[in-house]
Scaffold this active site. Structure first.
Site, mmCIF file in Angstrom:
data_model
loop_
_atom_site.group_PDB
_atom_site.id
_atom_site.type_symbol
_atom_site.label_atom_id
_atom_site.label_comp_id
_atom_site.label_asym_id
_atom_site.label_seq_id
_atom_site.Cartn_x
_atom_site.Cartn_y
_atom_site.Cartn_z
ATOM 1 N N ALA A 59 0.894 -1.050 -0.046
ATOM 2 C CA ALA A 59 0.040 0.013 0.007
ATOM 3 C C ALA A 59 0.964 1.267 -0.208
ATOM 4 C CB ALA A 59 -0.949 0.038 1.297
ATOM 5 N N LEU A 61 0.300 4.165 1.128
ATOM 6 C CA LEU A 61 0.154 4.840 2.473
ATOM 7 C C LEU A 61 0.849 4.150 3.665
ATOM 8 C CD1 LEU A 61 -3.424 6.629 1.847
ATOM 9 C CD2 LEU A 61 -0.874 7.769 1.814
ATOM 10 N N SER A 62 1.190 2.833 3.352
ATOM 11 C CA SER A 62 1.518 2.065 4.584
ATOM 12 C C SER A 62 2.906 2.303 5.162
ATOM 13 C CB SER A 62 1.533 0.627 4.147
ATOM 14 O OG SER A 62 2.246 -0.189 5.375
ATOM 15 N N PRO A 63 2.944 2.761 6.399
ATOM 16 C CA PRO A 63 4.433 2.741 7.253
ATOM 17 C C PRO A 63 5.095 1.441 7.258
ATOM 18 C CG PRO A 63 2.576 2.865 8.928
ATOM 19 C CD PRO A 63 1.760 3.093 7.422
ATOM 20 N N CYS A 67 5.175 -0.744 4.788
ATOM 21 C CA CYS A 67 5.730 -0.891 3.493
ATOM 22 C C CYS A 67 6.928 0.004 3.491
ATOM 23 C CB CYS A 67 4.859 -0.525 2.400
ATOM 24 S SG CYS A 67 3.495 -1.938 2.244
#
Length: 198
Positions: free
Chosen positions: A9, A11-13, A15
């Protein structure tokens, strides 16, 4: 050749914290990575999860401790409350898909610089100029930010369906055959699995 389906994603921290370690593991084992950006918030709703803003306070507080700890452990700059989160992660995902289709650059780096823009650089990845800069840094034509939007939207939606079908309920999520690995802290397990040790 082994294929790793990587559900991520923009927006995923988590990731972001994965950096380019998955790419290093894949290169070590001669594996390919099939990047599948998807809408993690929709994914939560489809797989029994809860969006961050709706979680119990105990989970919110734990996340606030765990993310900075992991960033420190990895030696990565990190802002727990970035200026542009949440934002619309779809435009960056569409640009990623356009880059994936066009080729010519480094997809692993592109995934990283998009998430880094959010969590370390106070940038809004819904903005065209930010997306263009990410594409350029990863070796892609910045004009891909404006191309293939319909195909990007269709692929993004299809990736969500693929994620649900594959059993991916978070991000980053790695699928190798019937084996599933959830979280940036499972990249070592992916490595061990590809070595035949797990």
């Amino acid at each position: 050749m082994t294929q790793i389906d990587y559900y991520f994603a923009t927006l995923s921290p988590y990731c972001y914290l994965s950096g380019t370690r998955l790419e290093e593991v894949a290169a070590k084992h001669g594996a390919t990575i099939n990047y599948k950006p998807f809408d993690i918030i929709q994914g939560f709703g489809r797989t029994g999860g809860t969006p961050p803003k709706d979680r119990h306070i105990s989970r919110i507080e734990y996340r606030a401790q765990e993310l900075p700890r992991q960033a420190k452990k990895l030696g990565m700059p990190f802002n727990l409350k970035p200026a542009h989160w949440p934002t619309n992660g779809a435009p960056a995902a569409y640009a990623f898909i356009a880059a994936q289709n066009a080729g010519g650059g480094d997809l692993g780096l592109l995934a990283h610089v998009i998430t880094r823009a959010v969590w370390a650089e106070e940038k809004d990845i819904a903005q065209d100029d930010v997306i263009r800069a990410c594409l350029t840094e990863a070796g892609f034509d910045p004009n891909l930010a404006d191309s293939g939007l319909l195909e990007g939207a269709e692929t993004y939606a299809r990736n969500l369906e693929d994620a649900v079908e594959a059993g991916a309920f978070g991000a980053p999520f790695y699928v190798i055959g019937d084996q599933r690995f959830w979280g940036q802290d499972r990249i070592e397990d992916v490595d061990l699995y590809l070595q035949g040790k797990l």
